[in-house]
Scaffold this motif. Structure first.
Motif, PDB file in Angstrom:
ATOM      1  N   ALA A   1       0.824  -1.211   0.000  1.00 52.35           N
ATOM      2  CA  ALA A   1       0.000   0.000   0.000  1.00 52.35           C
ATOM      3  C   ALA A   1       0.856   1.259   0.000  1.00 52.35           C
TER       4      ALA A   1
ATOM      5  N   GLY B   1     -11.507  -3.842  -3.896  1.00 53.48           N
ATOM      6  CA  GLY B   1     -10.358  -3.483  -3.069  1.00 53.48           C
ATOM      7  C   GLY B   1     -10.777  -2.990  -1.703  1.00 53.48           C
TER       8      GLY B   1
ATOM      9  N   LEU C   1      -5.727   3.150  -2.460  1.00 59.47           N
ATOM     10  CA  LEU C   1      -6.709   2.615  -3.406  1.00 59.47           C
ATOM     11  C   LEU C   1      -7.496   3.741  -4.060  1.00 59.47           C
TER      12      LEU C   1
END
Length: 247
Positions: free
Chosen positions: A112, A139, A161
């Motif tokens: 991430a 996601g 995201l």
């Protein structure tokens, strides 16, 4: 628990609420603080989840009108995905051993963080800001499962995201991240309150600080430049990954 320890948790909660809203890394402050006052890892984990609900409450209360000015359909879909994911994550934590999932946590956080650092490249690769709603829904659901299960770094994952698969600016992505993470935390916290080993005095003290920190988050993040903030968030995410790997 002594008054000194409770005061420490209030201060740590404020730092977690503010840092968590701005960077998505609330647990880097709150989880170690709970361990420091003598809680076991599992008790610290569920207590942390219960306390961090206040971050979402504080930041959403402060910025609710700004959220409603955006894409309401995305908010509703994201809220449902967060609710489902948080429920699944809480069930997994309460019904399975934590060791296997915790082993991959550093890698998930690192991915991430790297995604956030290279976000401009990823956006260009994603056909110039084309929305990818199904990638967002899937996601967000998976991240919410992780958020309900363990949670450290879930905020930075949601932020990364949104910046990669939506056209939201950083400040609005941060607002939405707090809402979605707050929903996943809340549904998990309800399960932990009923079936988990929550340390209630510790949770209450930290929640007071988290509420204040979450409330202060939106005005702060709007005044920060998006480019440097993205880099700081990414570096903090890598630091969190390393901390989780060696702890």
């Amino acid at each position: 628990m002594s008054l000194t320890e409770l005061a420490l948790l209030v201060v740590a909660g404020f730092g977690a609420g503010l840092i968590g809203y701005i960077t998505g890394l609330a647990s880097i402050v709150s989880y170690p603080a709970l361990l420091a006052v003598g809680l076991s890892p599992i008790a610290a984990n569920v207590t942390n989840t219960v306390a961090l609900v206040a971050v979402g409450v504080g930041s959403t209360a402060q910025s609710g009108r700004s959220l409603l000015d955006g894409d309401r359909r995305r908010l509703v879909i994201g809220a449902v995905a967060s609710l489902i994911g948080g429920t699944v994550g809480a069930v997994l934590l309460l019904s399975t051993p934590a060791e296997a999932f915790e082993a991959v946590v550093p890698f998930l956080v690192a991915i991430a963080a790297v995604a956030l650092l290279v976000q401009p490249v990823l956006r260009r690769w994603a056909t110039s800001h084309v929305e990818r709603p199904w990638v967002f829904i899937l996601g967000l659901t998976l991240i919410s499962v992780y958020g309900g299960y363990f949670g450290a770094g879930a905020g930075i994952m949601i932020l990364a995201l949104m910046l990669v698969v939506t056209s939201e600016p950083l400040w609005r992505a941060a607002l939405s991240k707090s809402l979605f993470l707050g929903i996943a935390n809340t549904v998990a916290a309800v399960g932990f309150m009923i079936w988990g080993p929550v340390e209630w005095w510790a949770a209450l003290a930290m929640a007071v600080g988290c509420l204040a920190g979450g409330w202060c988050g939106p005005p702060v993040v709007k005044r920060l430049p998006p480019g440097p903030l993205r880099i700081v968030v990414g570096i903090c995410g890598l630091g969190l990954a390393v901390w989780l790997a060696v702890s």
